[in-house]
Design a protein around this motif. Structure first.
Motif, PDB file in Angstrom:
ATOM      1  N   TRP A  40       3.787  -0.962  24.125  1.00  0.00           N
ATOM      2  CA  TRP A  40       4.872  -0.487  23.261  1.00  0.00           C
ATOM      3  C   TRP A  40       5.186  -1.535  22.197  1.00  0.00           C
ATOM      4  CZ3 TRP A  40       9.660  -2.995  22.975  1.00  0.00           C
ATOM      5  CH2 TRP A  40      10.630  -2.335  22.216  1.00  0.00           C
ATOM      6  N   ALA A  41       5.259  -2.794  22.656  1.00  0.00           N
ATOM      7  CA  ALA A  41       5.586  -3.862  21.704  1.00  0.00           C
ATOM      8  C   ALA A  41       4.498  -3.988  20.661  1.00  0.00           C
ATOM      9  CB  ALA A  41       5.776  -5.176  22.447  1.00  0.00           C
ATOM     10  N   GLY A  42       3.250  -3.968  21.128  1.00  0.00           N
ATOM     11  CA  GLY A  42       2.153  -4.169  20.190  1.00  0.00           C
ATOM     12  C   GLY A  42       2.058  -3.072  19.158  1.00  0.00           C
ATOM     13  N   ARG A  43       2.256  -1.840  19.591  1.00  0.00           N
ATOM     14  CA  ARG A  43       2.046  -0.763  18.636  1.00  0.00           C
ATOM     15  C   ARG A  43       3.236  -0.608  17.718  1.00  0.00           C
ATOM     16  NH1 ARG A  43       3.187   2.788  23.241  1.00  0.00           N
ATOM     17  NH2 ARG A  43       5.146   3.818  22.792  1.00  0.00           N
ATOM     18  N   ASN A  44       4.376  -1.147  18.113  1.00  0.00           N
ATOM     19  CA  ASN A  44       5.538  -0.981  17.259  1.00  0.00           C
ATOM     20  C   ASN A  44       5.757  -2.144  16.316  1.00  0.00           C
ATOM     21  OD1 ASN A  44       6.751   1.546  17.697  1.00  0.00           O
ATOM     22  ND2 ASN A  44       7.178   0.890  19.781  1.00  0.00           N
ATOM     23  N   SER A  45       4.960  -3.156  16.460  1.00  0.00           N
ATOM     24  CA  SER A  45       5.144  -4.253  15.518  1.00  0.00           C
ATOM     25  C   SER A  45       3.792  -4.700  15.020  1.00  0.00           C
ATOM     26  CB  SER A  45       5.942  -5.374  16.171  1.00  0.00           C
ATOM     27  OG  SER A  45       5.202  -6.470  16.432  1.00  0.00           O
ATOM     28  N   LEU A  46       3.213  -3.884  14.162  1.00  0.00           N
ATOM     29  CA  LEU A  46       1.908  -4.201  13.592  1.00  0.00           C
ATOM     30  C   LEU A  46       2.129  -4.947  12.289  1.00  0.00           C
ATOM     31  CD1 LEU A  46       0.243  -0.745  14.134  1.00  0.00           C
ATOM     32  CD2 LEU A  46      -0.425  -2.829  15.249  1.00  0.00           C
ATOM     33  N   PHE A  47       1.746  -6.197  12.273  1.00  0.00           N
ATOM     34  CA  PHE A  47       1.890  -6.949  11.028  1.00  0.00           C
ATOM     35  C   PHE A  47       0.559  -6.916  10.273  1.00  0.00           C
ATOM     36  CE2 PHE A  47       5.388 -10.073  12.592  1.00  0.00           C
ATOM     37  CZ  PHE A  47       6.209  -8.991  12.798  1.00  0.00           C
ATOM     38  N   PRO A  48       0.503  -6.232   9.167  1.00  0.00           N
ATOM     39  CA  PRO A  48      -0.754  -6.251   8.420  1.00  0.00           C
ATOM     40  C   PRO A  48      -0.869  -7.498   7.564  1.00  0.00           C
ATOM     41  CG  PRO A  48       0.790  -4.788   7.367  1.00  0.00           C
ATOM     42  CD  PRO A  48       1.492  -5.368   8.554  1.00  0.00           C
ATOM     43  N   LEU A  49      -2.083  -7.833   7.237  1.00  0.00           N
ATOM     44  CA  LEU A  49      -2.305  -8.977   6.356  1.00  0.00           C
ATOM     45  C   LEU A  49      -1.944  -8.558   4.939  1.00  0.00           C
ATOM     46  CD1 LEU A  49      -3.348 -11.862   6.219  1.00  0.00           C
ATOM     47  CD2 LEU A  49      -5.561 -10.959   5.665  1.00  0.00           C
ATOM     48  N   HIS A  50      -1.183  -9.407   4.298  1.00  0.00           N
ATOM     49  CA  HIS A  50      -0.705  -9.098   2.953  1.00  0.00           C
ATOM     50  C   HIS A  50      -1.731  -9.605   1.961  1.00  0.00           C
ATOM     51  CE1 HIS A  50       1.934 -10.424  -0.531  1.00  0.00           C
ATOM     52  NE2 HIS A  50       1.949  -9.140  -0.573  1.00  0.00           N
ATOM     53  N   TRP A  51      -2.654  -8.742   1.606  1.00  0.00           N
ATOM     54  CA  TRP A  51      -3.631  -9.159   0.606  1.00  0.00           C
ATOM     55  C   TRP A  51      -4.039  -7.936  -0.186  1.00  0.00           C
ATOM     56  CZ3 TRP A  51      -9.376 -10.001   1.941  1.00  0.00           C
ATOM     57  CH2 TRP A  51      -9.824  -9.016   2.789  1.00  0.00           C
ATOM     58  N   GLY A  52      -4.505  -8.180  -1.367  1.00  0.00           N
ATOM     59  CA  GLY A  52      -4.842  -7.051  -2.215  1.00  0.00           C
ATOM     60  C   GLY A  52      -6.252  -7.180  -2.709  1.00  0.00           C
ATOM     61  N   LEU A  53      -7.042  -6.144  -2.462  1.00  0.00           N
ATOM     62  CA  LEU A  53      -8.410  -6.192  -2.951  1.00  0.00           C
ATOM     63  C   LEU A  53      -8.541  -5.471  -4.278  1.00  0.00           C
ATOM     64  CD1 LEU A  53     -10.113  -5.538   0.402  1.00  0.00           C
ATOM     65  CD2 LEU A  53     -10.866  -7.293  -1.117  1.00  0.00           C
ATOM     66  N   ALA A  54      -8.146  -4.223  -4.297  1.00  0.00           N
ATOM     67  CA  ALA A  54      -8.371  -3.435  -5.512  1.00  0.00           C
ATOM     68  C   ALA A  54      -7.297  -2.368  -5.593  1.00  0.00           C
ATOM     69  CB  ALA A  54      -9.773  -2.855  -5.517  1.00  0.00           C
ATOM     70  N   CYS A  55      -7.688  -1.234  -6.114  1.00  0.00           N
ATOM     71  CA  CYS A  55      -6.720  -0.175  -6.406  1.00  0.00           C
ATOM     72  C   CYS A  55      -5.813   0.129  -5.216  1.00  0.00           C
ATOM     73  CB  CYS A  55      -7.433   1.104  -6.795  1.00  0.00           C
ATOM     74  SG  CYS A  55      -9.000   0.871  -7.600  1.00  0.00           S
ATOM     75  N   CYS A  56      -6.419   0.223  -4.031  1.00  0.00           N
ATOM     76  CA  CYS A  56      -5.635   0.601  -2.864  1.00  0.00           C
ATOM     77  C   CYS A  56      -4.526  -0.406  -2.597  1.00  0.00           C
ATOM     78  CB  CYS A  56      -6.529   0.698  -1.642  1.00  0.00           C
ATOM     79  SG  CYS A  56      -7.777   1.959  -1.795  1.00  0.00           S
ATOM     80  N   ALA A  57      -4.745  -1.640  -3.028  1.00  0.00           N
ATOM     81  CA  ALA A  57      -3.724  -2.653  -2.788  1.00  0.00           C
ATOM     82  C   ALA A  57      -2.439  -2.299  -3.504  1.00  0.00           C
ATOM     83  CB  ALA A  57      -4.215  -4.014  -3.256  1.00  0.00           C
ATOM     84  N   ILE A  58      -2.564  -1.633  -4.648  1.00  0.00           N
ATOM     85  CA  ILE A  58      -1.364  -1.262  -5.385  1.00  0.00           C
ATOM     86  C   ILE A  58      -0.598  -0.202  -4.607  1.00  0.00           C
ATOM     87  CG2 ILE A  58      -0.509  -0.476  -7.594  1.00  0.00           C
ATOM     88  CD1 ILE A  58      -1.965  -2.997  -7.930  1.00  0.00           C
ATOM     89  N   GLU A  59      -1.375   0.736  -4.043  1.00  0.00           N
ATOM     90  CA  GLU A  59      -0.715   1.756  -3.238  1.00  0.00           C
ATOM     91  C   GLU A  59      -0.183   1.160  -1.942  1.00  0.00           C
ATOM     92  OE1 GLU A  59       0.029   3.885  -5.114  1.00  0.00           O
ATOM     93  OE2 GLU A  59      -1.126   5.704  -4.883  1.00  0.00           O
ATOM     94  N   PHE A  60      -0.881   0.168  -1.457  1.00  0.00           N
ATOM     95  CA  PHE A  60      -0.408  -0.564  -0.280  1.00  0.00           C
ATOM     96  C   PHE A  60       0.945  -1.195  -0.593  1.00  0.00           C
ATOM     97  CE2 PHE A  60      -0.363  -4.722   1.932  1.00  0.00           C
ATOM     98  CZ  PHE A  60      -0.434  -4.273   3.243  1.00  0.00           C
ATOM     99  N   ALA A  61       1.035  -1.811  -1.770  1.00  0.00           N
ATOM    100  CA  ALA A  61       2.311  -2.420  -2.164  1.00  0.00           C
ATOM    101  C   ALA A  61       3.373  -1.343  -2.348  1.00  0.00           C
ATOM    102  CB  ALA A  61       2.131  -3.217  -3.454  1.00  0.00           C
ATOM    103  N   ALA A  62       2.954  -0.215  -2.945  1.00  0.00           N
ATOM    104  CA  ALA A  62       3.924   0.862  -3.139  1.00  0.00           C
ATOM    105  C   ALA A  62       4.417   1.378  -1.793  1.00  0.00           C
ATOM    106  CB  ALA A  62       3.291   1.994  -3.940  1.00  0.00           C
ATOM    107  N   GLY A  63       3.551   1.324  -0.800  1.00  0.00           N
ATOM    108  CA  GLY A  63       3.944   1.779   0.528  1.00  0.00           C
ATOM    109  C   GLY A  63       5.030   0.920   1.142  1.00  0.00           C
TER     110      GLY A  63
END
Lengths: 161, 365, 198, 381
Positions: free
Chosen positions: C65-88
């Motif tokens: 429960w703890a693991g799935r509720n606190s997923l820390f993604p790596l904050h990095w941007g590769l390309a276009c999707c990174a912008i949508e990642f930031a928008a998310g």
């Protein structure tokens, strides 16, 4: 001679450099197209920079025409408000062009990129390394002899950099 | 009134000892002594419990409030309104793979954050959160707390040095410079409070404020200096240079993951909690409230917590609205602005004492 | 169940085990333990095992429960999707609602969201980042480029799919996927973790 | 502390993409810089040679992902010149509308990222929120938020939908309120001013010599904007000012971008008025089939490949949100461009980073590099 109009500049260029420079009919989007012999390139560039007010080197690129490689320079003049295109031809095997970084510092990375992509060596360039592809990559991708490959083939290729 | 919890603990312990005493032969001699110590232990455990729960709620409070400042909601899917989010984070970090980077010095790498957290939690034992409601009510509690508080840069530097990462190293250097620079105005602004009260005992300081009004009024300059220095001490925006995200990836905790990272995180928030506590204790009247509001049973502790959360809300507000300063600017603010101002504040406080600001010596507990 | 005694019979048992792996282990061990009068460690081990299993059964759901509720993604941007990642993580979508907080250091992350085209030049760095993340960790290939090269699949410098480099748990389609899609991918990963399939 | 090299990147919060800023520091002082790019080199120029003219547009969106439509138009202008096709006026206006909306969204994105670099967290969220409004507009007529694939050789794919202009005006009204608020957040903050003023100075002469363009150049006091100086599309018919500021530092760049946003709003309003008054087609009537043919007729591939068309070269330059971008297309009469060369302003601005980084501190790096507005997609291509 700092504020030459275009009408005076191109003839001046022709008269000064004689047969080494050929002014082609201009297209709509550029003020003029100037063909230069390789060995006079730096002089022509210096002339255009100092006397022709072309202070901004916008673009250095190249085209692989298989029988020769054409290196293009696009220069912008704030006074004339337009681009001048200079083309230089060089041999496809071991192409050499003198570097213009001593005139425009901004040409530095453009020349590096042209070396990277087309394999044109710029003599006198201070730091001619690859810029986009990793150091040690063996190919120059924008050559026409370099084909876009299927991914599987490509992996092999990329791993043997 | 405010002594209730301590008295209750004491009574219970005495009762318990009275029941158990006959079973242990010869225990009568130690009885009263033991009773006092045990009741301190009970109260201390309560203080830690309250404080550490506070830390968790602090993080939640920061997330939610920051979210509101930013036009969004913050954590809301785990537990009611995201209250369990921090628990999930902590448990997750607890079960992460323990590791140390290959190039790191293991001893310092493990020791740094652990000591940082331990020393931070140890301070909580000396801060009363209601009258007599502290783990160890020593007469010099303020001094001890501040002394322990200034230990942190040492451990941060050990941690950053031994992680063997350039970002960590720069972050650690910055921490050392920053904390040392701001320790002095912090202490000097405390001096003014001590001059007015004549005591290092936080109970006395709060009692004085209950009797004569909060120090926030006469020592408003001191409060501002203390607040700003505290922002720097707990490394929050605008002084969060040691973990400046934009240039040093995560600052001195870059190489830390898993439980050690939880330690650094927790240590930061414990220090933020202590900072809020100290501001409330020194300037905002501690658990006392005007109009006799704090005379109800247990109301002191509630008011104290409310004030703490309000102070922390200001911390968050500052975080939401200010950019980060640069290293040299930070040091300049510390040495060239804050230090002279703190001196002015001391002179002002001494002038108050000379003019006859009531100085009351409460009986020590 | 390995009986840790040094008597002669134990060696025989070991020998039997080696020669006949199909033989069930536990009865032999028990018989051996009783014969060599060293049943205490066996019982101890059994008990420890039971306790461990019990603890596992009790704590696994909690940690899951703890693991799935606190997923820390790596904050990095590769390309276009990174912008949508930031928008998310902007105000409209606010990924932090789900406890998803981007962290900048791979050491503190559980989730590698590959949000863009991976080139061969980057591949070593990507693998380094992946290896720097402590277990348990997950990877999401966000967008067509990370999934399979996307429009640049045929290019000479592009890795055709990030799963050639790291194990990927969830693929998000789209070029680029909308922020909802990204959050849906993260929630799908949460579901997978809950079902212990990722 | 002795000097040491720090690799800031490829994975680093400062970089806004994937590139590696190698800095040599002496304590906190920067003494040398060696930027390294190419981590996102996707070979777009090479792929262009294998695609039909209209199919290249797909790649152009991805070249610069924060200003996709600017690159679409850049390429389309070059391709139209190489193919000698001209679009109808309404298409030009729709393009300019898209341009300016894109400039607005790109600058808002820049603003959001920049204040976050400096440590101001809240306006990041505000910026992303307001940017979404523009992306919604884009979505209403191109169908996508970032990768539009909207322009075609000889026009644009479709007209704006009914009621679009009113929605767009509402958004512009919203921005009229928001832009002063953005400025207030920054200009009223002493820390922001101290972080940006006098930092990352690149004087006008150095800018020109280094080939630096865009807001960086205009902040240095050089009054150059291709929209006015070398007019393309319908910019000559529109009324706008060029934002110039005479402080070649981060603050000047910030001011220039803020001013450009206001000018973009102004241009968008004019274009909307024009669009309301002048209906018409948005795609040229005579477009050679092959540029738009999705696939050649079965069995006729060679025939289509060899179909002759007047050769030509196209060169286009335009003022992209990051600076002056250029495209050079060579048409050899085949279905595909023989060579497509793209010049990215960011590429040059990164190349010059040594000139504006050395002498400042490590804490200044995010402030300076943020003010350059880096989009790695277009510098690496």
């Amino acid at each position: 001679m700092t504020d030459l109009t275009l009408a005076a500049l191109l003839p001046a260029l022709e008269s000064r450099f004689g047969p080494d420079v050929k002014v082609l009919p201009s297209r709509k989007e550029v003020l003029g197209v100037v063909q230069v012999k390789v060995d006079r390139l730096v002089e022509v560039a210096r002339f255009l920079h100092d006397q022709g007010t072309f202070t901004h080197c916008a673009l250095v690129s190249g085209v692989d025409w298989i029988e020769h490689i054409e290196v293009l320079y696009h220069l912008w003049s704030d006074a004339l408000k337009g681009y001048l295109e200079i083309t230089v031809e060089t041999a496809p095997e071991d192409p050499h062009v003198p570097s213009v970084t001593s005139i425009w510092r901004g040409a530095n990375w453009h020349e590096r990129e042209t070396w990277d992509m087309l394999g044109v060596r710029f003599d006198g360039h201070p730091d001619l390394r690859r810029v986009l592809m990793p150091e040690g990559y063996r190919f120059h991708p924008l050559r026409k002899s370099f084909e876009l490959h299927e991914p599987e083939e490509l992996e092999v290729k990329a791993r043997h950099v | 009134m405010v002594e209730t919890l301590y008295s209750v603990a004491h009574t219970l312990v005495v009762l318990l000892l009275g029941l158990l005493g006959p079973l242990v032969p010869g225990s009568g001699a130690y009885g009263p002594f033991l009773a006092v110590w045990l009741s301190y232990l009970v109260v201390g455990a309560l203080v830690f419990a309250v404080s550490l729960v506070n830390v968790l709620v602090f993080i939640w409070w920061e997330r939610k409030l920051l979210g509101r400042f930013m036009d969004r909601r913050g954590a809301m899917h785990v537990g009611y309104a995201g209250l369990l989010q921090n628990l999930a984070d902590g448990l997750k970090l607890f079960r992460k793979q323990p590791f140390s980077p290959r190039e790191a010095d293991d001893l310092g790498y493990y020791f740094g954050p652990t000591a940082y957290l331990v020393i931070s939690i140890a301070i909580l034992g000396f801060l009363p959160i209601s009258f007599g409601f502290s783990g160890g009510a020593v007469p010099l509690s303020l001094l001890v707390a501040l002394a322990l508080f200034s230990f942190a840069p040492l451990f941060i530097f050990i941690a950053s040095w031994s992680s063997n990462n350039k970002y960590s190293l720069i972050g650690g250097m910055r921490t050392a410079a920053q904390l040392v620079a701001y320790e002095i105005p912090l202490l000097l602004s405390v001096v003014a409070v001590v001059a007015l009260t004549g005591s290092f005992d936080l109970n006395v300081i709060v009692g004085d404020q209950a009797a004569n009004g909060w120090f926030a009024v006469p020592l408003i300059l001191g409060l501002i200096i203390f607040f700003i220095a505290m922002l720097a001490e707990v490394e929050r925006i605008p002084f969060d240079l040691p973990e400046a995200e934009a240039e040093l990836v995560e600052g001195w905790s870059t190489e830390y993951g898993g439980m050690l990272f939880a330690f650094t995180m927790l240590g930061d928030y414990v220090r933020a909690l202590i900072g809020s506590y100290l501001i409330v204790l020194l300037f905002l009247g501690g658990w006392s409230m005007p109009w006799g509001l704090s005379s109800f049973p247990l109301s002191g502790i509630v008011f104290f917590q409310l004030k703490t959360y309000a102070v922390f809300a200001i911390f968050i507000w500052v975080r939401a609205s200010l950019p980060r300063v640069r290293t040299d600017q930070l040091l300049q603010i510390g040495w060239k602005r804050m230090l002279p101002l703190a001196m002015v504040n001391i002179i002002w406080a001494l002038a108050l004492v000379v003019w006859g600001y009531p100085v009351i010596h409460w009986p020590a507990l | 169940m390995n009986a840790t005694n040094t008597s002669g019979t134990a060696r025989i048992i070991t020998h039997v085990k080696e020669t006949d792996p199909m033989e069930p282990e536990v009865p032999f061990a028990e018989v051996e333990a009783v014969q060599s009068k060293e049943y205490i460690p066996v019982i101890k081990e059994t008990l420890t095992g039971m306790i461990q299993r019990g603890l596992d059964a009790a704590t696994k759901p909690v940690f899951n429960w703890a693991g799935r509720n606190s997923l820390f993604p790596l904050h990095w941007g590769l390309a276009c999707c990174a912008i949508e990642f930031a928008a998310g993580f902007g105000a409209r979508w606010d990924g932090e609602r789900f406890g998803v907080v981007p962290r900048s250091s791979p050491r503190q992350c559980d989730l590698l969201i590959v949000n863009g085209t991976v080139t061969w030049k980057l591949s070593h760095k990507l693998i380094t980042l992946w290896e720097q993340m402590p277990e348990p960790k997950w990877a999401i290939a966000m967008g067509n480029c990370a999934t399979g090269g996307g429009p640049f699949r045929t290019a000479y410098s592009v890795v055709p799919g990030v799963n050639k480099l790291i194990p990927v748990d969830v693929y998000i389609a789209g070029c680029p996927p909308r922020p909802e899609a990204m959050l849906d991918g993260i929630l799908r990963l949460e579901r997978l973790i809950r079902e212990r399939r990722a | 502390m002795s000097e040491m090299w720090i690799n800031m990147g490829p994975q680093h919060p400062m970089t806004h993409g994937l590139w590696n800023l190698r800095v040599k520091v002496d304590g906190e002082l920067i003494v040398d810089v060696d930027p390294e790019i190419g981590y996102l080199h996707r070979g777009i120029e090479k792929i262009c040679e294998y695609r039909r003219y209209n199919e290249v547009v797909t790649l152009m969106d991805r070249t610069c992902y924060v200003a996709g439509i600017a690159w679409e138009q850049l390429y389309i202008m070059a391709a139209e010149e190489a193919l000698n096709i001209s679009p109808p006026p309404r298409a030009e206006y729709v393009r300019v509308l898209s341009q300016e909306l894109q400039r607005l969204s790109s600058h808002v994105m820049w603003y959001a990222a920049y204040v976050q670099d400096i440590g101001l967290m809240t306006p990041f969220l505000y910026g992303m929120r307001d940017r979404d409004l523009i992306l919604d507009l884009f979505q209403s007529y191109t169908g996508a938020r970032m990768t539009y694939e909207f322009m075609r050789v000889g026009g644009v794919r479709n007209d704006v939908p009914v009621g679009f202009t009113d929605r767009c005006r509402k958004v512009m009204d919203w921005f009229d309120q928001r832009l002063p608020e953005y400025e207030k957040v920054c200009d009223n903050s002493t820390i922001f001013l101290e972080r940006t003023k006098g930092i990352g100075v690149l004087k006008a002469a150095d800018c020109v010599n280094d080939g630096v363009t865009g807001p960086m150049l205009r902040a240095a006091g050089v009054d150059r904007d291709l929209r006015r100086d070398r007019p393309y599309s319908v910019y000559p018919e529109l009324d706008f000012d060029v934002a110039v500021y005479d402080a070649p530092d981060c603050y000047g760049r910030y001011r220039v971008r803020m001013e450009e946003m206001k000018q973009s709003v102004r241009i968008v309003r004019q274009v909307l008025d024009w669009l309301d008054r002048n209906p018409g087609p948005v795609l040229a009537e005579k477009v050679p089939r092959f540029v738009g043919t999705p696939s050649p007729p079965p069995g006729k591939e060679i025939y289509v490949e060899r179909r002759g068309y007047p050769k030509g070269r196209g060169f286009s330059a335009m003022e992209e949100p990051h600076g002056e971008a250029m495209a050079y297309i060579i048409n050899e009469g085949a279905e595909h461009p023989y060579r497509a060369k793209l010049r990215s302003p960011v590429f040059v601005n990164i190349a010059a980073s040594k000139d504006y980084l050395v002498g400042y501190r490590v804490s200044d790096i995010p402030a300076i590099m943020g003010s350059v507005d880096i989009c790695v997609g277009e510098s690496d291509r």
